[in-house]
Design an enzyme around this catalytic site. Structure first.
Site, PDB file in Angstrom:
ATOM      1  N   HIS A 163      -4.036  -0.423  -4.517  1.00 58.00           N
ATOM      2  CA  HIS A 163      -4.841  -1.414  -5.230  1.00 58.00           C
ATOM      3  C   HIS A 163      -4.977  -1.005  -6.705  1.00 58.00           C
ATOM      4  O   HIS A 163      -5.036   0.177  -7.024  1.00 58.00           O
ATOM      5  CB  HIS A 163      -6.217  -1.556  -4.588  1.00 58.00           C
ATOM      6  CG  HIS A 163      -6.150  -2.146  -3.210  1.00 58.00           C
ATOM      7  ND1 HIS A 163      -7.232  -2.163  -2.360  1.00 58.00           N
ATOM      8  CD2 HIS A 163      -5.135  -2.740  -2.534  1.00 58.00           C
ATOM      9  CE1 HIS A 163      -6.879  -2.745  -1.222  1.00 58.00           C
ATOM     10  NE2 HIS A 163      -5.613  -3.089  -1.299  1.00 58.00           N
ATOM     11  N   HIS A 272      -1.393 -11.812   0.416  1.00 58.86           N
ATOM     12  CA  HIS A 272      -0.095 -11.401   0.954  1.00 58.86           C
ATOM     13  C   HIS A 272      -0.205 -10.638   2.277  1.00 58.86           C
ATOM     14  O   HIS A 272       0.779 -10.075   2.750  1.00 58.86           O
ATOM     15  CB  HIS A 272       0.759 -10.632  -0.085  1.00 58.86           C
ATOM     16  CG  HIS A 272       0.113  -9.440  -0.719  1.00 58.86           C
ATOM     17  ND1 HIS A 272       0.188  -9.195  -2.072  1.00 58.86           N
ATOM     18  CD2 HIS A 272      -0.585  -8.404  -0.195  1.00 58.86           C
ATOM     19  CE1 HIS A 272      -0.439  -8.068  -2.361  1.00 58.86           C
ATOM     20  NE2 HIS A 272      -0.907  -7.560  -1.242  1.00 58.86           N
ATOM     21  N   SER A 306       5.401  -1.477  -9.669  1.00 60.07           N
ATOM     22  CA  SER A 306       4.572  -0.281  -9.507  1.00 60.07           C
ATOM     23  C   SER A 306       3.742  -0.084 -10.771  1.00 60.07           C
ATOM     24  O   SER A 306       3.765  -0.906 -11.683  1.00 60.07           O
ATOM     25  CB  SER A 306       5.459   0.941  -9.275  1.00 60.07           C
ATOM     26  OG  SER A 306       6.259   1.170 -10.429  1.00 60.07           O
ATOM     27  N   HIS A 328       5.990  -9.576  -1.669  1.00 57.39           N
ATOM     28  CA  HIS A 328       4.658  -9.349  -2.243  1.00 57.39           C
ATOM     29  C   HIS A 328       4.679  -8.295  -3.328  1.00 57.39           C
ATOM     30  O   HIS A 328       3.659  -8.030  -3.960  1.00 57.39           O
ATOM     31  CB  HIS A 328       3.679  -8.946  -1.151  1.00 57.39           C
ATOM     32  CG  HIS A 328       3.696  -7.491  -0.764  1.00 57.39           C
ATOM     33  ND1 HIS A 328       4.840  -6.810  -0.451  1.00 57.39           N
ATOM     34  CD2 HIS A 328       2.673  -6.588  -0.624  1.00 57.39           C
ATOM     35  CE1 HIS A 328       4.541  -5.555  -0.138  1.00 57.39           C
ATOM     36  NE2 HIS A 328       3.249  -5.391  -0.237  1.00 57.39           N
ATOM     37  N   ALA A 330       7.341  -4.739  -5.030  1.00 61.22           N
ATOM     38  CA  ALA A 330       8.592  -3.998  -4.996  1.00 61.22           C
ATOM     39  C   ALA A 330       8.844  -3.407  -3.617  1.00 61.22           C
ATOM     40  O   ALA A 330       9.980  -3.342  -3.155  1.00 61.22           O
ATOM     41  CB  ALA A 330       8.573  -2.888  -6.047  1.00 61.22           C
ATOM     42  N   LYS A 398      -6.574   2.736 -11.216  1.00 65.00           N
ATOM     43  CA  LYS A 398      -6.302   2.994  -9.802  1.00 65.00           C
ATOM     44  C   LYS A 398      -7.543   3.593  -9.154  1.00 65.00           C
ATOM     45  O   LYS A 398      -8.362   4.247  -9.798  1.00 65.00           O
ATOM     46  CB  LYS A 398      -5.142   3.976  -9.644  1.00 65.00           C
ATOM     47  CG  LYS A 398      -3.834   3.520 -10.247  1.00 65.00           C
ATOM     48  CD  LYS A 398      -3.177   2.423  -9.449  1.00 65.00           C
ATOM     49  CE  LYS A 398      -2.647   2.938  -8.147  1.00 65.00           C
ATOM     50  NZ  LYS A 398      -1.858   1.891  -7.416  1.00 65.00           N
TER      51      LYS A 398
END
Length: 399
Positions: A163, A272, A306, A328, A330, A398
């Protein structure tokens, strides 16, 4: 590039990547799914990889049945994004202060708020339906009754793992340098708790006794177990949507505090990990998308890479062979444990150069090198979506 069909399955399993490049564990999962008697068909996205219970990057259409593991435990996980009126020239050279302000306003990781946020106090947040939404908590599985306060405090929080919250710049075209805000999150702990309880119930049902993989246990239409799962599922999907909406509103307000002149376009939001009732070829099916977005004709969606490579805003082409779906993201090319064994903090710093983000050992498992090449993933689904905008992050938060 179109699709290949995986050989030797009862239901068609259409693959939007090199079928010989799918890891053996994931290929076995896909064959098991294709063997289930309730499955109408499976569409496999180019970001496919092995997942617990069911393959990530799989779209499964079932008749009169649904597998809770084919949705996953982060029910309703998805993306939200909004284009701003700002450009790269409006941003300061040092973005550390903006990142700190975001982290101060939105709890990340396992953190939750000390008390629930009143939606009426969040500028720009949709105000309809909140009271009714929380009243429905009392109808959920009784085993989560004690989690209501936690669910309220976690609303509007990010979580950890993959996330993220990002400030991005549009790449190329007439809007080169336009600033976008983007985030990725789901239903937090409450979705996980509901999912795990229902997966456990499904495993114990008699009709699932002889499945090739007990994690693929299903609920059947017309049963009390299906009714209970769908009730909790719809609530958790709405929780995830409201969670992202609250975070995005708070995020917009953080940016507005620093750039009072900013204005925002209409936000884009897409799940997703979820279930939808859809119809293909006159057949009504329950479609589970685990690591896939809906890409119906004209649908706007978000496909992130990413934390160092960028993302895409896309418009769906409505390809029925893929059950109107697209990838949804890579997709991982190595596990978190393998990423930690392969890379270190120096690698992380190099691969996220130019991005204001964490560069410590705690996020090495999210290093760009652990993910597939997003450019190749996008090239393999040109018949599923068209690119509206290519974005590159300059700030990444993050958990």
């Amino acid at each position: 590039m179109g699709f290949h069909t995986l050989a030797g399955t009862r239901a068609p399993v259409r693959v939007w990547t090199d079928p010989y490049g799918i890891e053996p564990q994931a290929a076995k999962q896909l064959r098991n799914i294709g063997a289930l008697p309730w499955v109408e068909g499976v569409a496999v996205m180019p970001d496919v990889h092995f997942g617990k219970g069911a393959t990530i990057g799989s779209v499964i259409a079932m008749r009169q049945a649904v597998s809770p593991a084919a949705v996953g435990v982060d029910i309703g996980c998805g993306m939200s994004a909004v284009r701003t009126s700002l450009t790269a020239a409006d941003l300061p050279d040092d973005l550390a202060g903006l990142r700190s302000a975001i982290e101060a306003a939105i709890p990340v990781g396992f953190a939750q708020r000390e008390k629930a946020v009143d939606p009426r106090r969040v500028r720009g947040l949709e105000q309809r339906g909140w009271d009714e939404f929380w009243r429905r908590f009392a109808d959920l599985d009784r085993r989560v009754a004690q989690l209501e306060v936690r669910a309220q405090r976690q609303l509007g929080t990010l979580g950890g793992g993959n996330h993220f919250i990002e400030v991005c710049l549009e790449q190329g075209g007439a809007d080169e340098g336009r600033v976008w805000l983007m985030l990725h999150s789901g239903s937090r702990n409450i979705g996980k708790e509901l999912a795990e309880r229902h997966i456990g119930v499904a495993r114990g049902l008699p009709h699932n006794a002889d499945l090739p993989d007990r994690d693929l246990a299903v609920f059947l239409a017309g049963t009390p177990e299906m009714q209970a799962y769908r009730r909790d599922l719809w609530w958790a999907q709405e929780y995830a949507r409201r969670n992202r909406a609250m975070m995005l509103a708070v995020f917009c307000n953080v940016v507005r505090d620093r750039f009072p002149q900013v204005s925002y376009d209409e936000p884009i939001s897409c799940h997703h990990n979820y279930v939808a009732e859809e119809s293909y070829g006159g057949v009504d099916v329950l479609v589970t998308r685990k690591g896939a977005i809906r890409a119906g004709r004209g649908d706007l969606g978000i496909i992130p890479g990413s934390m160092g490579t960028g993302s895409y805003i896309v418009r769906g082409k409505g390809n029925p062979d893929a059950y109107c779906s697209a990838s949804h993201g890579a997709g991982r090319r190595m596990s978190r444990a393998q990423a930690k064994r392969t890379f270190g903090t120096d690698d992380l710093a190099a691969q996220t150069a130019g991005v204001e983000c964490r560069k410590d050992a705690g996020v090495v498992d999210e290093i760009p090198g652990a993910y597939k090449d997003i450019t190749e993933v996008m090239a393999r689904q040109e018949d599923l979506v068209e690119v509206v905008a290519h974005l590159k992050q300059v700030v990444c938060v993050k958990g």
